[in-house]
Design an enzyme around this catalytic site. Structure first.
Site, mmCIF file in Angstrom:
data_model
loop_
_atom_site.group_PDB
_atom_site.id
_atom_site.type_symbol
_atom_site.label_atom_id
_atom_site.label_comp_id
_atom_site.label_asym_id
_atom_site.label_seq_id
_atom_site.Cartn_x
_atom_site.Cartn_y
_atom_site.Cartn_z
ATOM 1 N N LYS A 195 0.838 -1.199 0.000
ATOM 2 C CA LYS A 195 0.000 0.000 0.000
ATOM 3 C C LYS A 195 0.869 1.243 0.000
ATOM 4 C CE LYS A 195 -1.777 2.636 3.045
ATOM 5 N NZ LYS A 195 -1.647 3.921 2.320
ATOM 6 N N SER A 248 5.124 7.191 10.366
ATOM 7 C CA SER A 248 5.248 7.930 11.619
ATOM 8 C C SER A 248 5.316 6.988 12.817
ATOM 9 C CB SER A 248 4.066 8.878 11.777
ATOM 10 O OG SER A 248 2.864 8.141 11.820
ATOM 11 N N THR A 249 5.950 7.465 13.878
ATOM 12 C CA THR A 249 6.063 6.695 15.113
ATOM 13 C C THR A 249 4.679 6.429 15.704
ATOM 14 O OG1 THR A 249 8.284 7.509 15.543
ATOM 15 C CG2 THR A 249 7.036 6.746 17.445
ATOM 16 N N GLU A 250 3.806 7.415 15.580
ATOM 17 C CA GLU A 250 2.455 7.288 16.124
ATOM 18 C C GLU A 250 1.720 6.092 15.501
ATOM 19 O OE1 GLU A 250 0.206 10.628 14.908
ATOM 20 O OE2 GLU A 250 -1.630 9.894 15.863
ATOM 21 N N GLY A 252 3.115 3.667 13.780
ATOM 22 C CA GLY A 252 3.902 2.466 14.075
ATOM 23 C C GLY A 252 3.519 1.856 15.411
ATOM 24 N N GLU A 269 9.916 1.020 10.565
ATOM 25 C CA GLU A 269 10.925 2.038 10.297
ATOM 26 C C GLU A 269 10.217 3.368 10.482
ATOM 27 O OE1 GLU A 269 12.757 4.744 9.284
ATOM 28 O OE2 GLU A 269 12.876 4.216 7.153
ATOM 29 N N CYS A 303 13.448 10.604 7.012
ATOM 30 C CA CYS A 303 13.391 10.142 8.402
ATOM 31 C C CYS A 303 14.751 10.252 9.081
ATOM 32 C CB CYS A 303 12.855 8.724 8.470
ATOM 33 S SG CYS A 303 13.631 7.637 7.288
ATOM 34 N N GLU A 400 10.129 15.638 15.534
ATOM 35 C CA GLU A 400 10.460 15.536 14.116
ATOM 36 C C GLU A 400 9.607 16.548 13.336
ATOM 37 O OE1 GLU A 400 9.244 11.927 12.036
ATOM 38 O OE2 GLU A 400 11.241 11.848 11.158
HETATM 39 P P1 NAD Z 1 1.751 8.109 8.436
HETATM 40 O O1 NAD Z 1 2.516 7.252 9.388
HETATM 41 O O2 NAD Z 1 0.361 8.467 8.806
HETATM 42 O O3 NAD Z 1 1.696 7.404 6.996
HETATM 43 C C1 NAD Z 1 2.630 6.460 6.513
HETATM 44 C C2 NAD Z 1 1.882 5.340 5.809
HETATM 45 O O4 NAD Z 1 1.059 4.658 6.740
HETATM 46 C C3 NAD Z 1 0.940 5.819 4.708
HETATM 47 O O5 NAD Z 1 0.927 4.860 3.672
HETATM 48 C C4 NAD Z 1 -0.401 5.850 5.405
HETATM 49 O O6 NAD Z 1 -1.496 5.710 4.539
HETATM 50 C C5 NAD Z 1 -0.298 4.635 6.304
HETATM 51 N N1 NAD Z 1 -1.161 4.676 7.483
HETATM 52 C C6 NAD Z 1 -1.654 5.770 8.121
HETATM 53 N N2 NAD Z 1 -2.406 5.388 9.178
HETATM 54 C C7 NAD Z 1 -2.383 4.040 9.207
HETATM 55 C C8 NAD Z 1 -2.954 3.060 10.066
HETATM 56 N N3 NAD Z 1 -3.698 3.404 11.118
HETATM 57 N N4 NAD Z 1 -2.717 1.755 9.808
HETATM 58 C C9 NAD Z 1 -1.943 1.395 8.769
HETATM 59 N N5 NAD Z 1 -1.386 2.266 7.922
HETATM 60 C C10 NAD Z 1 -1.591 3.580 8.133
HETATM 61 O O7 NAD Z 1 2.581 9.408 8.151
HETATM 62 P P2 NAD Z 1 1.980 10.818 7.682
HETATM 63 O O8 NAD Z 1 0.757 11.147 8.457
HETATM 64 O O9 NAD Z 1 1.872 10.812 6.242
HETATM 65 O O10 NAD Z 1 3.143 11.764 8.150
HETATM 66 C C11 NAD Z 1 3.154 12.229 9.482
HETATM 67 C C12 NAD Z 1 4.531 12.214 10.056
HETATM 68 O O11 NAD Z 1 5.107 10.912 9.961
HETATM 69 C C13 NAD Z 1 5.547 13.068 9.314
HETATM 70 O O12 NAD Z 1 5.476 14.376 9.715
HETATM 71 C C14 NAD Z 1 6.834 12.416 9.715
HETATM 72 O O13 NAD Z 1 7.238 12.873 10.970
HETATM 73 C C15 NAD Z 1 6.486 10.969 9.818
HETATM 74 N N6 NAD Z 1 6.898 10.205 8.621
HETATM 75 C C16 NAD Z 1 8.014 9.463 8.685
HETATM 76 C C17 NAD Z 1 8.427 8.753 7.578
HETATM 77 C C18 NAD Z 1 9.654 7.928 7.571
HETATM 78 O O14 NAD Z 1 10.249 7.742 6.526
HETATM 79 N N7 NAD Z 1 10.068 7.367 8.685
HETATM 80 C C19 NAD Z 1 7.700 8.808 6.407
HETATM 81 C C20 NAD Z 1 6.521 9.568 6.379
HETATM 82 C C21 NAD Z 1 6.142 10.239 7.500
#
Ligand code: NAD
Ligand code: MN
Length: 491
Positions: A195, A248-250, A252, A269, A303, A400
């Site tokens: 996805k 995001s850590t949240e 994750g 990651e 990241c 971050e």
């Molecule tokens: P996110 O964690 O929400 O999204 C990353 C991926 O996870 C996307 O494909 C999203 O659709 C999916 N996702 C979102 N909620 C989900 C859930 N409940 N269950 C499963 N998959 C889910 O990140 P974001 O909201 O796009 O960005 C927010 C913050 O996250 C950024 O500001 C940054 O700090 C961090 N981030 C980190 C990385 C990295 O490479 N480590 C990448 C993107 C974002």
């Protein structure tokens, strides 16, 4: 400092750099009006759809599907079927051939992919062309080489594939993160439901075309698009054996909670707040280039970005002076222009987050510097920013930002540098700049981070494992370590 350097540092900062526009040809990419989900080697007409845009202009690019849990179920079913009826049984050398083919097609079509990546994600074409695409192909080449050598990678341990891998990737390196996940999964004999992130689905959908061109058996890789709800459905699906998540850590953390007790494998990651540590014996001009590459590369949507600059006090003034001068030469603008250094912010949501944290930095008392810079009228943009006078407790030193914003702190001794660098809930990467080899080794031993760069920053290679400590996640991608994440072993 030599007389010449003194003179250079006193010369006025150029206020603008005029170059003729050098746009890459946009018509290298043929977009469809509407995309479905790629399931079992066929396009599945989506039940729900949304519009994906170009963040540099806010123009619509295409309609893509928002996969429901029923559609995710079809994709997982196709992956299970492909796993059980062929893919896990074909000879490893045959598997390798598919990976080599995918790698070569990515190379052949790299201009097309680079343009699409910049169109849909906002990153400068120079980066998608010179970093994202070569590294994506390199990942497939690298793991193609391992596919028939797993017995040597893990001697006497009888490695076997896990099954169906659910892979969720972010929007900052859409195709590269896909490659980091798909290549090792296929090399080890697993099948995949991928996805992409909701703001950047198009390169993954074009990748489906590469899979067809490579004649990969149907169902080995399935691609469903959609937002976090689609990701959530994939995580929950009982037919998935492993989840690999970057984001995001949240999110994750919520995935880890969801998977607790299910027996599904998980690698995460997540975010970072990497320290880039500059000692007073470092080559300052090179360090400035490394600092700029560390935080302004890909608009800071990285990241492992070097978002906390730790400078030894004795060189603080000259270093910050050089850095500010260098900032004034960065060209912000059209991602498809080959002279652009800093492109568009990926989404309005991300822009709002950057603005909120920058406002917090000013409020808490940090000093802000932004070079004079004309931003395009439409689209999402943020001027490359440096904060000085930053205390460790400030939000801009702790959280971050994921944007082109650098926080500068100082230190006096190596011990203090280590303590400050490690003062973060994250642990993904760090940088060390010094002339002394022994100091590099001593720092690398004490810094709690998965990757430590010395006298360089943001260098990647498929043979080198990448991953974090603490809230930056667990599991490694790349290298031999990256294979283990997709294998089960007989005990
Ligand atoms: P996110 O964690 O929400 O999204 C990353 C991926 O996870 C996307 O494909 C999203 O659709 C999916 N996702 C979102 N909620 C989900 C859930 N409940 N269950 C499963 N998959 C889910 O990140 P974001 O909201 O796009 O960005 C927010 C913050 O996250 C950024 O500001 C940054 O700090 C961090 N981030 C980190 C990385 C990295 O490479 N480590 C990448 C993107 C974002
Ligand atoms: Mn989110």
């Amino acid at each position: 400092m030599t007389e010449l350097e003194r003179k250079q540092d006193r010369a006025p900062v150029p206020s603008s750099w005029d170059y003729a526009p050098a746009p890459e040809a946009r018509d290298l990419v043929q977009l469809r009006e509407r995309y479905g989900h790629f399931v079992g080697g066929e396009w599945l007409e989506p039940r729900e759809a949304y519009t994906t845009i170009d963040p540099s202009s806010e123009e619509a690019l295409a309609e893509v599907g928002q996969a429901t849990s029923e559609e995710v179920d079809l994709a997982v079913g196709a992956a299970r079927d492909a796993f059980e009826n062929g893919w896990s049984d074909i000879s490893p050398a045959e598997r390798a051939k598919y990976l080599y083919r995918i790698a070569r097609i990515l190379q052949e079509r790299s201009r097309e992919f680079a343009v699409l990546e910049s169109l849909n994600g906002g990153k400068p074409i120079r980066e998608s062309r010179d970093v994202d695409l070569p590294l994506s192909a390199a990942h497939f080449f690298y793991y193609a080489g391992w596919a028939d050598k797993l017995e040597y990678a893990f001697p006497n341990r009888k490695p076997r594939p896990i099954g169906v891998a659910g892979q969720i990737v972010p929007w900052n390196f859409p195709l590269l993160m896909l490659s980091w996940k798909v290549a090792p999964a296929l090399a080890t004999g697993n099948t995949v439901v991928l996805k992409p992130a909701e703001t950047t689905p198009l390169s993954a959908l074009l990748f489906a075309d590469v899979l067809r061109q490579a004649e990969l058996p149907p169902g080995v890789v399935n691609i469903v698009t959609g937002d976090g709800r689609t990701g959530g459905a994939l995580v929950k699906h009982p037919g998935v054996d492993k989840i690999a998540f970057t984001g995001s850590t949240e999110v994750g953390k919520s995935i880890q909670r969801e998977l607790a007790g299910t027996g599904k494998r998980l690698t995460l990651e997540l975010g970072g707040k990497a320290a880039n540590v500059i000692f007073d014996d470092a080559a300052l001009d090179q360090a400035v280039e490394g600092i700029v590459n560390g935080i302004y590369f890909n608009q800071g949507h990285v990241c492992c970005a070097g978002s906390r600059l730790l400078v030894q006090e004795s060189i603080y003034e000259p270093l910050v002076g050089k850095l500010k001068r260098r900032l004034a030469t960065l060209r912000v603008g059209d991602p498809l222009d080959k002279n652009t250094d800093v492109g568009a912010i990926n989404s309005r949501q991300q822009l709002d987050k950057i603005k909120e944290l920058v406002a917090a930095g000013e409020e808490e008392g940090a000093e802000i510097y932004q070079p004079p810079c004309k931003l395009p009228e439409k689209g999402y943009w943020f001027v490359p920013t440096v904060f000085t006078n930053v205390a460790q407790s400030y939000r801009i030193a702790q959280e971050e930002i994921f944007g082109p914003v650098l926080s500068v702190l100082t230190f006096r001794t190596p011990d203090e540098a280590v303590e400050k660098a490690n003062n973060t809930p994250y642990g993904l990467a760090a940088g060390v700049w010094t002339e002394k080899g022994s100091r590099i080794l001593a720092m690398a031993q004490q810094l709690r981070a998965g990757v430590i760069w010395a006298n360089t920053y943001n260098r990647f290679d498929p043979a080198s494992p990448f991953g974090g400590y603490k809230e930056s996640g667990f599991g490694r991608e790349g290298g031999r370590h990256g294979l283990a994440a997709y294998l089960a072993f007989e005990e």
